[in-house]
Structures are given as structure tokens and as C-alpha cells.
Motif scaffolding. Structure first.
Motif, short mmCIF file in Angstrom:
data_model
loop_
_atom_site.label_atom_id
_atom_site.label_comp_id
_atom_site.label_asym_id
_atom_site.label_seq_id
_atom_site.Cartn_x
_atom_site.Cartn_y
_atom_site.Cartn_z
N VAL A 1 0.84 -1.20 0.00
CA VAL A 1 0.00 0.00 0.00
C VAL A 1 0.88 1.25 0.00
O VAL A 1 2.08 1.20 0.31
CB VAL A 1 -0.94 0.04 1.23
CG1 VAL A 1 -1.83 -1.20 1.29
CG2 VAL A 1 -0.15 0.22 2.52
N HIS A 2 0.26 2.38 -0.33
CA HIS A 2 0.93 3.67 -0.22
C HIS A 2 0.28 4.40 0.95
O HIS A 2 -0.87 4.83 0.87
CB HIS A 2 0.77 4.48 -1.51
CG HIS A 2 1.50 5.79 -1.49
ND1 HIS A 2 2.78 5.93 -1.99
CD2 HIS A 2 1.14 7.01 -1.02
CE1 HIS A 2 3.18 7.18 -1.83
NE2 HIS A 2 2.19 7.86 -1.25
N VAL A 3 1.01 4.50 2.06
CA VAL A 3 0.45 5.04 3.29
C VAL A 3 0.34 6.56 3.22
O VAL A 3 1.29 7.25 2.84
CB VAL A 3 1.29 4.61 4.51
CG1 VAL A 3 0.79 5.29 5.79
CG2 VAL A 3 1.25 3.09 4.67
N LEU A 4 -0.81 7.06 3.63
CA LEU A 4 -1.06 8.50 3.68
C LEU A 4 -0.83 9.06 5.08
O LEU A 4 -0.17 10.08 5.26
CB LEU A 4 -2.50 8.81 3.23
CG LEU A 4 -2.86 8.41 1.81
CD1 LEU A 4 -4.36 8.55 1.59
CD2 LEU A 4 -2.09 9.26 0.80
N THR A 5 -1.41 8.39 6.09
CA THR A 5 -1.26 8.81 7.48
C THR A 5 -1.09 7.59 8.37
O THR A 5 -1.50 6.49 8.01
CB THR A 5 -2.49 9.62 7.96
OG1 THR A 5 -3.65 8.78 7.89
CG2 THR A 5 -2.71 10.86 7.12
N SER A 6 -0.51 7.81 9.54
CA SER A 6 -0.32 6.72 10.49
C SER A 6 -0.23 7.29 11.90
O SER A 6 -0.11 8.50 12.10
CB SER A 6 0.96 5.93 10.16
OG SER A 6 2.10 6.76 10.28
N ILE A 7 -0.30 6.40 12.88
CA ILE A 7 -0.11 6.80 14.28
C ILE A 7 1.37 7.11 14.50
O ILE A 7 2.24 6.32 14.10
CB ILE A 7 -0.54 5.69 15.23
CG1 ILE A 7 -2.03 5.37 15.06
CG2 ILE A 7 -0.24 6.05 16.67
CD1 ILE A 7 -2.47 4.13 15.81
N ASP A 8 1.65 8.24 15.14
CA ASP A 8 3.02 8.50 15.58
C ASP A 8 3.21 7.76 16.89
O ASP A 8 2.93 8.29 17.97
CB ASP A 8 3.26 10.00 15.74
CG ASP A 8 4.74 10.33 15.94
OD1 ASP A 8 5.48 9.42 16.40
OD2 ASP A 8 5.15 11.46 15.66
N TYR A 9 3.63 6.52 16.77
CA TYR A 9 3.71 5.62 17.93
C TYR A 9 4.70 6.12 18.96
O TYR A 9 4.56 5.86 20.16
CB TYR A 9 4.10 4.23 17.44
CG TYR A 9 3.81 3.09 18.40
CD1 TYR A 9 2.50 2.79 18.77
CD2 TYR A 9 4.83 2.31 18.92
CE1 TYR A 9 2.22 1.75 19.64
CE2 TYR A 9 4.57 1.26 19.78
CZ TYR A 9 3.26 0.98 20.15
OH TYR A 9 2.99 -0.06 21.01
N SER A 10 5.70 6.90 18.52
CA SER A 10 6.70 7.42 19.44
C SER A 10 6.11 8.43 20.42
O SER A 10 6.67 8.68 21.48
CB SER A 10 7.85 8.08 18.67
OG SER A 10 7.42 9.28 18.03
N LYS A 11 4.96 9.02 20.05
CA LYS A 11 4.31 10.01 20.91
C LYS A 11 3.23 9.39 21.80
O LYS A 11 2.60 10.10 22.58
CB LYS A 11 3.73 11.15 20.07
CG LYS A 11 4.79 12.05 19.45
CD LYS A 11 4.17 13.20 18.70
CE LYS A 11 5.21 14.25 18.34
NZ LYS A 11 6.31 13.75 17.55
N MET A 12 3.01 8.11 21.68
CA MET A 12 2.02 7.45 22.53
C MET A 12 2.66 7.11 23.87
O MET A 12 3.79 6.63 23.93
CB MET A 12 1.49 6.19 21.85
CG MET A 12 0.40 5.48 22.62
SD MET A 12 -0.34 4.10 21.69
CE MET A 12 -1.48 4.98 20.62
N SER A 13 1.94 7.36 24.93
CA SER A 13 2.49 7.13 26.28
C SER A 13 2.67 5.64 26.53
O SER A 13 1.99 4.80 25.95
CB SER A 13 1.55 7.71 27.33
OG SER A 13 0.36 6.94 27.40
N PRO A 14 3.60 5.30 27.42
CA PRO A 14 3.76 3.89 27.78
C PRO A 14 2.47 3.27 28.30
O PRO A 14 2.19 2.10 28.03
CB PRO A 14 4.85 3.94 28.87
CG PRO A 14 5.63 5.17 28.56
CD PRO A 14 4.63 6.15 28.05
N ALA A 15 1.68 4.05 29.04
CA ALA A 15 0.42 3.52 29.57
C ALA A 15 -0.55 3.18 28.44
O ALA A 15 -1.23 2.14 28.49
CB ALA A 15 -0.22 4.53 30.52
#
Length: 360
Positions: A276-290
Motif C-alpha cells: 500500500v501507499h500510506v497517507l497517514t499513520s499513528i506517531d507511535y513514538s508520541k504514545m504514552s507507555p500507559a
């Protein structure tokens, strides 16, 4: 109007005129109109269906509305207030001039969980086409309308939160014919747009023996993957713009944004950027450990790649998918509505966009 036929979109002004005539009833009892048709006879409010993940008679989890079904019949009309939120945030123009008059079929039949947002999504697509002049919309909830002859009348089919085995019934011959019709329609050069839970179709669950598996591999490949798990609404995520140059993403202006929604993840082997050609995704690095810890270890993606929207080619056809849109409020975000408009125009062949997977 014969309510057993697909219903052409009649435009927000005419529709709101109908709603205005029974506004008090709508505000008190919720949906009360047949989509694109006359008011249904008044009746005592029915008992709400069982909420997700909760026993009968108890309220839904925080942020969730009851399923959009009453006595086994899908509700076809959105809540009045939700339609106003959509209408107040519609774009005034489409990103591309249609090459010819376009027709879009919104198919709304759910085979599994019946999302409350289904009628509003159909309403929004009709309103977008009406406001921008980019397409005319027909809405249907009927399997009988999913035939090669009827699909041929449309440039794009939108699968509006079509969960489960949404094309199947007790007749295996008819089921096979509908499945073949969808694949042939897209591969022959038409467009396919999928909203949120259309990615939650034709698969077993994570707790099934042997883990999640596709029940219709050709569909799963065409979509770009299948659902495995989700963070519950109101999960907040930072959305990364993976392709800021794509005209489909123009409304975001290359800037990440935060949003609350029910956030889907996709089975490890079903989704890959190779396809696929991804347009948007979750910025997983900004998600809290919790928040990361809410996801069971067995469903986590080893690559940490949580895509939200993408495009891809299927034969000669074009596919656009966006996993956002469980909650009705998402459809009042102007940039989301603009991306949906652009995604439909891409699928119709009116908006050129890079849909190639990254070089392998």
C-alpha cells in the motif's frame, strides 16, 4: 418512493427541510426519517440494543453510542445534531474538476457490529458530493443492489463500515456472485472507498484457534489488511502525515494533528507498506507507555507500524481506506472531510495521486 430501491441523495437543503418538520421528534427520539424519503410513522422508542462489550440493559462504555440497529433492522437516518456538525464543516470545493459526471454508491449493510456512525457517514458523503458538485450519491442497505449490472452504473463504491461477512447470506451461489462482482468491479478500473470498520470484515478474531485469519483473502489483500485489535474511544493519538506531497493529504498542510477516536490496528501479516501507499499513520513514538500497554502483547505489531489511511491499486482500479471515523465527531473535522473528498476523487480517477508502495 419505493424504499426497497437504492435511494439517490437528495441534497442537504431538501433533507433538512424534511427534518425540520419533525425536529422535536428527532431531538427527543433520535433517528426518525427514512434515508432520502418520507418520515416513518411515529412509534414508542424501542429498546436499545446491547452495547459493545457490555451486558444487556447496561449503558455503553464511555464515548460509545448503541449500535445503529433496532429489532434487527439497521437505522438509516443520522441524528439531526450530527448532520448539522457535518454541514457546518463541509468544504466549498473539490480538489479536482471531475472528468465527467460521477456517481457514487454508498453501501451500508453491516454483517457484524453495526456502527452508530453508518448513517452519518452516508449522509456526509452525499453532502460532500452535493456541496462540491464532484459526484451524485446513491445510498443502499440492500444486498439485492450489489449486482454487476447495478454496480456498473457507478464510478465508485463506498463500503460504509461494512463489518463481518457483509456480502453473504444463506444462498452460497448468490454470495459467491456478489463477492465476484465486487472484485471484478474494482479490478476492471472502478474505485473503492472504505471507511473505518470496512477493514473489520471477513476474518477470524485474535482469540480464535490459530489466531486471526482472513476468511476471504482476496478481499483482505484488496483492502490492504484486516483488523486485529483497537484502542477504545476516546483514545487520543498523534496522526503523522506520511506523504505530505499527496493531494489527498493537502488539507493537513504537512502538519501532524491529534484526534480522539477508536483506533484500529491491523494483523501483522495482512498489512505491509510493501502493498500500500500510506497517507497517514499513528506517531507511535508520541504514545504514552500507559497507552501502549493497553494493547495485548499478542496483538502488537513487531514493526510498530500503525497505519491509518492509505491508497493502493487493485488491477486497474483504485482503493482508498481510512481507519478513522468510528465516532461521529470525526466527520465534523474539516481536514478529515477534505481528505475524504480527495480520497473519493482519487478512487473515481479524477485526482491523480501517488499510489505506489515504497521501492522494495
Amino acid at each position: 418512493m419505493d424504499i426497497h430501491k437504492p435511494k439517490p441523495w437528495r441534497g442537504p437543503r431538501k433533507r433538512l427541510g424534511e427534518i425540520g418538520a419533525i425536529a422535536v421528534a428527532v431531538l427527543i427520539a433520535g433517528p426518525a426519517l427514512a434515508q432520502g424519503g418520507a418520515a416513518r410513522p411515529s412509534a414508542p422508542p424501542p429498546t436499545a440494543p446491547s452495547p459493545p462489550n457490555g451486558p444487556p440493559g447496561q449503558p455503553p462504555p464511555t464515548g460509545y453510542r448503541p449500535q445503529s440497529v433496532v429489532d434487527g433492522v439497521q437505522v438509516e437516518t443520522p441524528y439531526f445534531q450530527d448532520t448539522l456538525a457535518v454541514l457546518d464543516n463541509l468544504p466549498t470545493s473539490a480538489p479536482a474538476r471531475p472528468k465527467r459526471a460521477r456517481k457514487v454508491l454508498v453501501f451500508c449493510k453491516a454483517g457484524g457490529y453495526v456502527h452508530s456512525v453508518i448513517p452519518l457517514t452516508a449522509f456526509a458523503i452525499g453532502a460532500l458530493g452535493d456541496r462540491t458538485g464532484a459526484w451524485a450519491t446513491t445510498i443502499t442497505y440492500r444486498l439485492q443492489d450489489f449486482t454487476p449490472e447495478r454496480l456498473a452504473n457507478y464510478d465508485v463504491v463506498v463500503l460504509d463500515n461494512t463489518t463481518g461477512a457483509f456480502l453473504d447470506d444463506a444462498d452460497p451461489v448468490a454470495t459467491s456472485a456478489r463477492r465476484a462482482a465486487l472484485l471484478s468491479y474494482v479490478r476492471s478500473g472502478h474505485g473503492l472507498v472504505l471507511t473505518h470498520a470496512a477493514g473489520d470484515a471477513y476474518h477470524t478474531n485474535a482469540d480464535s484457534p490459530g489466531g486471526p485469519k482472513s476468511l476471504w483473502p482476496e478481499y483482505s489483500r484488496m483492502v490492504g489488511g484486516f483488523f486485529k485489535w483497537h484502542w477504545l474511544l476516546p483514545q487520543q493519538v498523534t496522526v503523522k502525515i506520511d506523504d505530505p506531497r499527496s493531494p489527498i493529504n493537502a488539507a493537513f498542510a504537512g502538519r501532524p494533528f491529534t484526534i480522539h477516536d477508536e483506533i484500529y490496528t491491523f494483523e501483522q501479516n495482512s498489512f505491509s507498506r510493501k502493498n500500500v501507499h500510506v497517507l497517514t499513520s499513528i506517531d507511535y513514538s508520541k504514545m504514552s507507555p500507559a497507552d501502549k500497554a493497553k494493547e495485548p502483547a499478542e496483538t502488537r505489531r513487531a514493526d510498530g507500524d500503525y497505519a491509518l489511511s492509505w491508497v493502493r491499486r487493485e488491477g486497474q482500479g483504485r482503493v482508498y481506506y481510512n481507519a478513522l471515523g468510528h465516532s461521529e465527531h470525526v466527520l465534523s473535522v474539516p481536514a478529515i472531510l477534505q481528505q475524504l473528498t480527495a480520497g473519493i476523487q482519487y478512487a473515481a480517477g479524477d485526482l491523480a495521486a501517488n499510489d505506489s508502495p515504497p521501492a522494495r
